[in-house]
Design a protein around this motif. Structure first.
Motif: not given
Lengths: 299, 300
Positions: B109-137
């Motif tokens: 992902i870093i390589e694919a976005k290397s030429n973009l000015p905004l260095r931002r990683l966007r992650v979606w935990s779809a169906g995160c339940s009680t939150g363990e997954e997004p906090y782990t990420l």
């Protein structure tokens, strides 16, 4: 001549000798020759007698005959019972598998021979599984091709142990495929050493092609479909727990592999094949292969 | 050879699976997309057993009928899926998947976005339940911010349909079961004790926004744009084929060209979507938008 080419030449000369490599168990050649006859001419007692000549091989065959990997439906107590319940084709698959096991050196530094055998057996089973699911010719042939595809590694383990160990260690520390590490450190791969032995043993042309080209199926001539099938099975094993003792640090997209389009030419049903399910099933194969090896090596 | 094997009667390694159980396994895979390989069939049998006890049913054959023929079959399938996924939620649940994320996927992902000015990683935990997954990420990306994600920002969107799960996630207090896989290092760095429980600390709670979202709500799904990573574990199994297809199409549209979709362990998109391609990572699988599908070409 560059230093690298000189090293390669020197190594290849040592390979040409192939003196250190053990032969397959003496009983295997007559057994496999006998099993090549039409099934109606085969006699259960004769097969049992041939197998019994090698006690160690016979015991291993009995262990394997009792593994779910070979479709066992009941506990087989005797060699004769094993031959009867498995059928002649599976007997030959099992005998060959034990033959490969018996050819491995005892040295466990570097690539552990047991791990190597698990990879070979895993690749044989996955090749057979794919062949069955996509209606690709004889699943027994796919099994044998998967089992023997890395024959060159056995050659390297015996003839060039030090050089091969260095290559395996490079592969492991960098997380790169073993054949790439071999190429970088020795100038050639187990495909070339395997071909030398396959030619010396006068193996069937399709097996020689699998052994020589399973990392470059586009180079195979007559048997590209089988070579491609083994390439994909080998890749799946290497990306799972049936690898060479380390996981490769990379991403594999099977449809982008050269073997995929080659195999698609030989199978119209390949596009409907469920690779995800096979990947999950690999988990189960892995457990069975490990249990089988533990059973064979139990004290 | 290490030990010479002796010639003696072999011990059976495993008993062959019951055909009825195999049929239930295949039916669950076909309808829900979650697969139990032969070595996990005992687990499936145990889960079916719990349902059978509840329904006072004696045989797997009868239970199989409850799942296929009886009018209540859909409700029964949901009840069985609940049993199958029970206790699945914990921190660092799928370590090979997380290792692959850190070592293979994030560098790509870093390589694919290397030429973009905004260095931002966007992650979606779809169906995160009680939150363990997004906090782990979040903990994983925080660790990487001193290495490969230096000067990058991370934004994690965590959504779920269930309000109660979401408020639990926002409270961020967890018991022993959820935190069983935590290493002492993570425990000390990202958690504060609260009685006999652990609360995720503000550092690991940063950059995560929780919201309620129904994955079947087409109008809201369209706004979940420009994702690098989507995680959707054990959620799609509850959807019928048509809804599943729609959700997956939204995921496809919302992922950036180099993006990755991760499903739960043993979950598959087979027969649901042909645009995503399965990729193998060391010990894990994911789905990507294939190059050939992006250009509109046919695979075969």
């Amino acid at each position: 001549m560059t230093a690298a080419t000189a090293t390669k030449q020197a190594l290849l000369q040592r390979l040409e000798g192939l003196h250190q490599i053990p032969t397959i168990p003496a009983v295997l050649a007559p057994l496999l020759r006998y099993l090549q006859q039409p099934v109606e001419q085969l006699d259960v007692q004769k097969v049992t007698d041939l197998l019994s000549q090698d006690k160690s091989l016979a015991a291993q065959c009995l262990q394997m005959a009792n593994s779910p990997l070979f479709g066992r439906s009941q506990n087989v107590q005797s060699l004769r019972g094993a031959v009867m319940s498995l059928g002649f084709h599976h007997v030959s698959d099992i005998a060959m598998s034990c033959g490969v096991l018996n050819m491995l050196p005892g040295d466990k530094t570097g690539l552990d021979p047991v791990v190597f055998w698990e990879h070979s057996l895993g690749c044989a089973l996955i090749s057979r599984h794919i062949a069955r699911k996509i209606n690709f010719g004889d699943p027994g042939k796919a099994y044998l091709a998967g089992l023997l595809h890395d024959l060159g590694i056995i050659v390297n383990l015996w003839v060039l142990p030090r050089e091969f160990r260095a290559a395996w260690e490079m592969g492991k520390s960098e997380g790169i495929p073993l054949h790439e590490a071999e190429h970088r450190s020795m100038g050639f791969t187990h495909c070339e050493s395997g071909r030398l032995l396959a030619e010396r043993w006068k193996l069937a042309p399709e097996l020689t092609e699998v052994i020589s080209y399973h990392h470059s199926p586009e180079k195979s001539a007559e048997h590209a479909g089988l070579v491609a099938l083994v390439q994909l099975a080998d890749l799946l094993c290497r990306m799972s727990g049936l690898n060479y003792g380390y996981l490769e640090e990379r991403q594999v997209n099977l449809v982008e592999e050269s073997g995929f389009s080659l195999l698609a030419r030989h199978s119209t049903t390949l596009k409907d094949f469920d690779w995800a399910r096979l990947t999950f099933e690999l988990d189960s194969y892995m457990d069975e292969v490990h249990s089988l090896v533990r059973a064979i090596y139990r004290t | 050879m290490t030990t010479a094997p002796s010639l003696r009667a072999a011990t059976p390694i495993n008993i062959p699976p019951e055909p009825e159980l195999v049929r239930i396994r295949d039916m669950i895979y076909q309808t829900a997309g979650i697969f139990h390989p032969d070595n996990k069939l005992r687990l499936l049998q145990d889960r079916c057993g719990r349902r059978m006890k509840e329904l006072k049913i004696q045989t797997l054959r009868e239970y199989s009928e409850c799942l296929t023929i009886r009018p209540t079959r859909q409700a029964e399938l949901v009840a069985l899926l609940n049993e199958i996924t029970i206790g699945e939620t914990s921190f660092f649940r799928n370590q090979p998947q997380l290792d692959a994320l850190r070592r293979i996927v994030i560098p790509k992902i870093i390589e694919a976005k290397s030429n973009l000015p905004l260095r931002r990683l966007r992650v979606w935990s779809a169906g995160c339940s009680t939150g363990e997954e997004p906090y782990t990420l979040r903990m994983l990306t925080l660790e990487e911010e001193s290495a490969q994600l230096k000067n990058w920002s991370t934004e994690i969107l965590a959504t779920d349909l269930n309000e109660r799960s979401l408020s639990h996630a926002q409270e961020a207090v967890y018991g022993n079961y959820s935190t069983r896989n935590l290493t002492p290092a993570y425990r000390n760095k990202y958690f504060t004790p609260q009685g006999d429980k652990l609360q995720v600390n503000p550092v690991a709670r940063s950059s995560i926004s929780f919201s309620r979202l129904n994955l079947s709500d087409d109008s809201r799904m369209t706004f979940m744009k420009s994702m690098d990573l989507i995680f959707c574990c054990n959620v799609l199994i509850y959807f019928d084929l048509a809804s599943k297809k729609r959700v997956i199409q939204h995921f496809f549209n919302n992922l950036l060209p180099h993006g990755y979709l991760f499903l739960g362990h043993s979950e598959s998109l087979f027969g649901v979507n042909d645009d995503f391609q399965l990729v193998h990572l060391p010990g894990a699988t994911a789905y990507v938008k294939g190059e050939r599908t992006l250009t509109g070409g046919k695979l075969l």
